[in-house]
Structures are given as structure tokens and as C-alpha cells.
Design an enzyme around this catalytic site. Structure first.
Site, mmCIF file in Angstrom:
data_model
loop_
_atom_site.group_PDB
_atom_site.id
_atom_site.type_symbol
_atom_site.label_atom_id
_atom_site.label_comp_id
_atom_site.label_asym_id
_atom_site.label_seq_id
_atom_site.Cartn_x
_atom_site.Cartn_y
_atom_site.Cartn_z
ATOM 1 N N SER A 233 8.278 -9.258 -41.261
ATOM 2 C CA SER A 233 8.400 -8.952 -39.834
ATOM 3 C C SER A 233 8.871 -10.232 -39.150
ATOM 4 O O SER A 233 8.646 -11.327 -39.662
ATOM 5 C CB SER A 233 7.070 -8.461 -39.260
ATOM 6 O OG SER A 233 6.024 -9.352 -39.561
ATOM 7 N N ASP B 151 -4.096 -17.905 -23.526
ATOM 8 C CA ASP B 151 -4.720 -19.142 -23.051
ATOM 9 C C ASP B 151 -4.745 -19.165 -21.524
ATOM 10 O O ASP B 151 -3.856 -18.621 -20.884
ATOM 11 C CB ASP B 151 -3.946 -20.356 -23.579
ATOM 12 C CG ASP B 151 -4.130 -20.501 -25.082
ATOM 13 O OD1 ASP B 151 -5.299 -20.571 -25.503
ATOM 14 O OD2 ASP B 151 -3.126 -20.512 -25.805
ATOM 15 N N PHE C 31 3.387 -29.361 -31.387
ATOM 16 C CA PHE C 31 2.842 -28.036 -31.134
ATOM 17 C C PHE C 31 1.634 -27.774 -32.053
ATOM 18 O O PHE C 31 0.606 -27.236 -31.625
ATOM 19 C CB PHE C 31 3.957 -27.015 -31.359
ATOM 20 C CG PHE C 31 3.563 -25.614 -31.036
ATOM 21 C CD1 PHE C 31 3.023 -25.305 -29.806
ATOM 22 C CD2 PHE C 31 3.735 -24.591 -31.969
ATOM 23 C CE1 PHE C 31 2.643 -24.010 -29.502
ATOM 24 C CE2 PHE C 31 3.362 -23.299 -31.686
ATOM 25 C CZ PHE C 31 2.809 -22.998 -30.449
ATOM 26 N N HIS D 92 5.212 -12.760 -41.999
ATOM 27 C CA HIS D 92 5.641 -12.688 -40.595
ATOM 28 C C HIS D 92 6.343 -14.013 -40.283
ATOM 29 O O HIS D 92 5.754 -15.079 -40.477
ATOM 30 C CB HIS D 92 4.404 -12.512 -39.697
ATOM 31 C CG HIS D 92 4.722 -12.369 -38.239
ATOM 32 N ND1 HIS D 92 5.193 -11.194 -37.692
ATOM 33 C CD2 HIS D 92 4.635 -13.248 -37.199
ATOM 34 C CE1 HIS D 92 5.373 -11.342 -36.393
ATOM 35 N NE2 HIS D 92 5.041 -12.580 -36.067
ATOM 36 N N GLU E 35 9.291 -12.478 -35.454
ATOM 37 C CA GLU E 35 8.800 -12.653 -34.073
ATOM 38 C C GLU E 35 9.846 -13.372 -33.220
ATOM 39 O O GLU E 35 10.452 -14.352 -33.658
ATOM 40 C CB GLU E 35 7.497 -13.472 -34.114
ATOM 41 C CG GLU E 35 6.908 -13.707 -32.738
ATOM 42 C CD GLU E 35 5.522 -14.330 -32.817
ATOM 43 O OE1 GLU E 35 4.685 -13.880 -33.635
ATOM 44 O OE2 GLU E 35 5.275 -15.281 -32.045
HETATM 45 P P1 FAD Z 1 -9.319 -14.518 -30.317
HETATM 46 O O1 FAD Z 1 -8.947 -14.457 -31.764
HETATM 47 O O2 FAD Z 1 -9.810 -13.296 -29.704
HETATM 48 O O3 FAD Z 1 -10.332 -15.657 -30.061
HETATM 49 C C1 FAD Z 1 -9.970 -17.002 -30.333
HETATM 50 C C2 FAD Z 1 -11.206 -17.864 -30.432
HETATM 51 O O4 FAD Z 1 -11.933 -17.853 -29.209
HETATM 52 C C3 FAD Z 1 -12.195 -17.400 -31.449
HETATM 53 O O5 FAD Z 1 -11.826 -17.777 -32.740
HETATM 54 C C4 FAD Z 1 -13.451 -18.072 -30.945
HETATM 55 O O6 FAD Z 1 -13.420 -19.415 -31.216
HETATM 56 C C5 FAD Z 1 -13.325 -17.906 -29.477
HETATM 57 N N1 FAD Z 1 -13.999 -16.672 -29.065
HETATM 58 C C6 FAD Z 1 -13.388 -15.536 -28.620
HETATM 59 N N2 FAD Z 1 -14.302 -14.595 -28.328
HETATM 60 C C7 FAD Z 1 -15.500 -15.130 -28.581
HETATM 61 C C8 FAD Z 1 -16.829 -14.668 -28.467
HETATM 62 N N3 FAD Z 1 -17.102 -13.432 -28.006
HETATM 63 N N4 FAD Z 1 -17.836 -15.506 -28.810
HETATM 64 C C9 FAD Z 1 -17.587 -16.761 -29.265
HETATM 65 N N5 FAD Z 1 -16.328 -17.262 -29.382
HETATM 66 C C10 FAD Z 1 -15.318 -16.479 -29.063
HETATM 67 N N6 FAD Z 1 -0.311 -16.392 -26.873
HETATM 68 C C11 FAD Z 1 0.376 -15.865 -25.832
HETATM 69 O O7 FAD Z 1 0.140 -16.237 -24.684
HETATM 70 N N7 FAD Z 1 1.352 -14.904 -26.005
HETATM 71 C C12 FAD Z 1 1.663 -14.432 -27.243
HETATM 72 O O8 FAD Z 1 2.563 -13.569 -27.371
HETATM 73 C C13 FAD Z 1 0.955 -14.964 -28.374
HETATM 74 N N8 FAD Z 1 1.220 -14.507 -29.621
HETATM 75 C C14 FAD Z 1 0.471 -14.993 -30.673
HETATM 76 C C15 FAD Z 1 0.704 -14.468 -31.951
HETATM 77 C C16 FAD Z 1 -0.032 -14.920 -33.049
HETATM 78 C C17 FAD Z 1 0.234 -14.320 -34.413
HETATM 79 C C18 FAD Z 1 -1.009 -15.949 -32.869
HETATM 80 C C19 FAD Z 1 -1.772 -16.481 -34.053
HETATM 81 C C20 FAD Z 1 -1.249 -16.473 -31.601
HETATM 82 C C21 FAD Z 1 -0.527 -16.005 -30.489
HETATM 83 N N9 FAD Z 1 -0.761 -16.477 -29.198
HETATM 84 C C22 FAD Z 1 -0.048 -15.963 -28.132
HETATM 85 C C23 FAD Z 1 -1.749 -17.564 -28.958
HETATM 86 C C24 FAD Z 1 -3.142 -17.037 -28.537
HETATM 87 O O9 FAD Z 1 -3.054 -16.345 -27.303
HETATM 88 C C25 FAD Z 1 -4.071 -18.246 -28.393
HETATM 89 O O10 FAD Z 1 -4.277 -18.847 -29.638
HETATM 90 C C26 FAD Z 1 -5.412 -17.988 -27.686
HETATM 91 O O11 FAD Z 1 -6.073 -19.242 -27.498
HETATM 92 C C27 FAD Z 1 -6.380 -17.121 -28.447
HETATM 93 O O12 FAD Z 1 -6.045 -15.781 -28.383
HETATM 94 P P2 FAD Z 1 -6.516 -14.820 -29.609
HETATM 95 O O13 FAD Z 1 -6.262 -13.412 -29.290
HETATM 96 O O14 FAD Z 1 -5.973 -15.373 -30.847
HETATM 97 O O15 FAD Z 1 -8.076 -15.075 -29.471
#
Ligand code: FAD
Length: 303
Positions: free
Chosen positions: A19, A113, A223, A273, A21
Site C-alpha cells: 500500500s 498531535d 523527523f 506500507h 501513502e
Molecule cells: P494512539 O496510538 O491512539 O496513542 C498514542 C499514544 O498515546 C499511546 O501509545 C499512549 O502512549 C498514549 N495514549 C493514548 N491513549 C491513552 C490512554 N487512554 N491511556 C494512556 N496512554 C494513552 N498524524 C496526522 O496528523 N495525520 C495523519 O494522517 C497521520 N498518519 C499517520 C499514519 C501512521 C501509520 C502513523 C504511525 C502515524 C500517523 N500520524 C498522523 C501521527 C499520529 O497522529 C501521532 O503519532 C499521534 O501522536 C498519535 O496518534 P495515534 O493515533 O497513533 O495515537
């Protein structure tokens, strides 16, 4: 006779899924480059292509435009990244429905973020989804979507430990995610150890490695520092002294990516990916190397 190495098998391409991105382009020049890239990669028939989404909706118009054109003009299956930071539930739900109307059936659900940048304390919007698991649940409630989420082989920079990180992944899977795509990494042992931890925690969805071809080592190193990905000394050594030698830099980048992908294949990985950075050459070359060849019937953008 010695068995042929798995990564050298002639039928390898038919056993591997990829895939790609992309990020939504900021101006006309970048837009033209994106569509040239897509035209080159589309015939490789990826499983899906995803378009990123600026946290808080900062790229919403541009992401929507890219998804609409992909749906309209290509045979590709588009996946929309979607974040829940700085948005109310109603706003997020409206975006989900809008994307669905464009023909989007796949989402990559993310928290995103805070506007102050990576590392700033995360505070959910008062009327928003509190975390990614809640966003995944909303997606599953609203439509029959394929939902991917993120995974962090070196743990998320905000995570106290791996146990917390994997617990967060588990909650996302329990809410309905069926695939995780990893943050990029350069040490395959780190990925393998992470997958073992995830399996031990009873998580069985595919953990698809996110591969970042290194178009500009200095940029990638900066980064990586911000998102908690480790740059091994041997990798830095390979690019040392190539700052003003783009040709050799590109050759080394393709050798490094090839080495990483072939080694993962030897370890049993069959789904990748690619973070394309909207550039086709390196990704196209790696796909060629692993036996993925253009299909003439899959070339609508180029046509
Ligand atoms: P999650 O996986 O939900 O959480 C990240 C961390 O936060 C957890 O590991 C934990 O440490 C903490 N946390 C969350 N919930 C809890 C809880 N209930 N209790 C305790 N700790 C908790 N960013 C963008 O803005 N746009 C994008 O399109 C984008 N695409 C991405 C694609 C991929 C494949 C990846 C890996 C990252 C991407 N990101 C993107 C970055 C991402 O938004 C950031 O890394 C952000 O900081 C975390 O989002 P997440 O959904 O990965 O978080």
C-alpha cells in the site's frame, strides 16, 4: 540442491501486498508531482493508497480533493487518514460521512498531535472523541469501513512503557481496527521483537511495516528524532558525506530500502506500507525488486 531463498523466488510478487501513502499537496507544482507519482505507481495494483489528514482538520480541503480525484479517476482503493484531535464528535462524524460519499471505504484512524506540535500534552476536545479507540468505534458505527490504526515498534514518544503502548493498540483492535501500520523504523530486529510482544498480548491483526525510503537523510533524521524512531549509527554512516552528492545519496537510499525490505521478506513479512513522500522512483524500484510488476489494465490515471 540448496533451497532458493524466499526473497529470490520467482513467484514472490504474487505473494506480496503493498500500500502507498501520500500527503495532500500544498500548491499546483506539488499537485502535479503527486499525480505523476500516482500515475507511475497505480499500475502496480496496490491493495490501497492512503491520503494523510492534517491534525485538527488543517488539510481537510486538500485531503478531500485528493480522495475525490482518486475515487473519480483511478481504479485505486483510497483510504482516508482521519484524526480526532481538536474536533468535536459532530465535526469528525461529518467528515466521515463526507469521505464516504466520495466512495471512501477505508480509513486510517488516528488521534493526531495537538496544534502546538509533537510532544505537547494531548487534551481531548471537550465534545470530541477522547482517543483513537473511540474514533475507531465511531467509524464502525457509521459505516462498513475497513479501519487501520497506527502501531509503534519503538513505542510512541508519549508512552511510559511498551505495556501501555500495546494496551492502547489492544483497545483500538477491540474497537474494530483490523490492521495496524507501523511508524517507520530502520532496525528490523526492533520490528520483530515488537510483533512478538503484540502477539503475546493476544493481538492477531496484521502489523504492516511502514517503510520510509530515505530521499533526504538529514530531513529523515530530524523527523525521526521528533517521532521516537531510532536512527542506527550504521545507517548514519552510510549517508555520511553525501550531503552534496544527490546521485550517490539516491543509490544508497535504494540499497538501504532494498536491504530492509528483502530482510523483512526473509523474516516472513508479506505486506508493506510505503511512505512515498509523493515520490515514485524509489518505491517503484523496490516493488520491481520484489517482483511486483505493472498491470496494463490498472493504469487509469496515466491514461
Ligand atoms: P494512539 O496510538 O491512539 O496513542 C498514542 C499514544 O498515546 C499511546 O501509545 C499512549 O502512549 C498514549 N495514549 C493514548 N491513549 C491513552 C490512554 N487512554 N491511556 C494512556 N496512554 C494513552 N498524524 C496526522 O496528523 N495525520 C495523519 O494522517 C497521520 N498518519 C499517520 C499514519 C501512521 C501509520 C502513523 C504511525 C502515524 C500517523 N500520524 C498522523 C501521527 C499520529 O497522529 C501521532 O503519532 C499521534 O501522536 C498519535 O496518534 P495515534 O493515533 O497513533 O495515537
Amino acid at each position: 540442491m540448496k533451497d532458493v531463498q524466499f526473497s529470490r523466488r520467482s513467484d514472490l510478487g504474487s505473494r506480496i501486498d503493498v500500500s502507498f501513502e501520500f500527503f495532500p499537496p500544498k500548491n499546483d507544482v506539488m499537485e502535479a508531482r503527486l499525480w505523476e507519482t500516482i500515475a507511475r505507481l497505480e499500475p502496480l495494483a496496490p491493495h490501497f493508497v492512503s491520503v494523510t489528514y492534517g491534525a485538527g482538520g488543517s488539510t481537510k480541503e486538500r485531503t478531500t480533493r485528493a480522495l475525490a480525484r482518486l475515487s473519480r479517476e483511478s481504479a485505486l482503493s483510497p483510504a482516508a487518514h482521519l484524526t480526532c484531535v481538536d474536533a468535536s464528535r459532530d465535526e469528525v462524524d461529518a467528515v466521515i460521512r463526507e469521505f464516504a460519499e466520495l466512495g471512501v471505504r477505508r480509513f486510517v484512524a488516528l488521534r493526531g498531535d495537538p496544534a502546538e506540535g509533537v510532544g505537547a500534552a494531548y487534551r481531548p476536545h471537550p465534545d470530541g472523541y477522547r482517543n483513537t479507540a473511540e474514533l475507531v468505534a465511531a467509524l464502525r458505527r457509521i459505516g462498513e469501513f475497513d479501519v487501520s490504526v497506527s502501531a509503534y515498534p519503538e513505542k510512541h514518544p508519549e508512552s511510559a512503557d511498551f505495556a501501555t503502548d500495546i494496551d492502547v493498540l489492544k483497545r483500538k483492535v477491540d474497537a474494530g481496527a483490523t490492521r495496524a501500520i507501523t511508524q517507520f523504523f530502520f532496525d528490523n530486529d526492533v520490528y520483530e521483537r515488537y510483533v512478538e510482544r503484540v502477539r503475546r498480548a493476544g493481538i492477531y491483526i496484521p502489523i504492516v511495516p511502514g517503510i520510509l525510503p530515505i530521499h533526504n537523510f538529514a530531513q529523515v533524521a530530524g523527523f525521526a528524532g521528533r517521532c521516537g524512531a531510532h536512527v542506527p549509527a550504521w545507517l548514519a554512516d552510510r549517508f555520511a558525506g553525501l550531503e552534496n552528492d544527490p546521485q550517490t545519496h539516491a543509490l544508497i537510499a535504494s540499497a538501504v530500502a532494498a536491504e530492509q525490505v528483502l530482510d523483512l521478506i526473509e523474516r516472513g513479512v508479506d505486506d508493506f506500507h510505503f511512505y512515498t513522500m509523493n515520490r515514485a522512483d524509489l518505491v517503484f524500484a523496490i516493488c520491481h525488486l520484489i517482483g511486483i510488476r505493472p498491470r496494463v489494465e490498472q493504469a487509469s490515471i496515466a491514461a
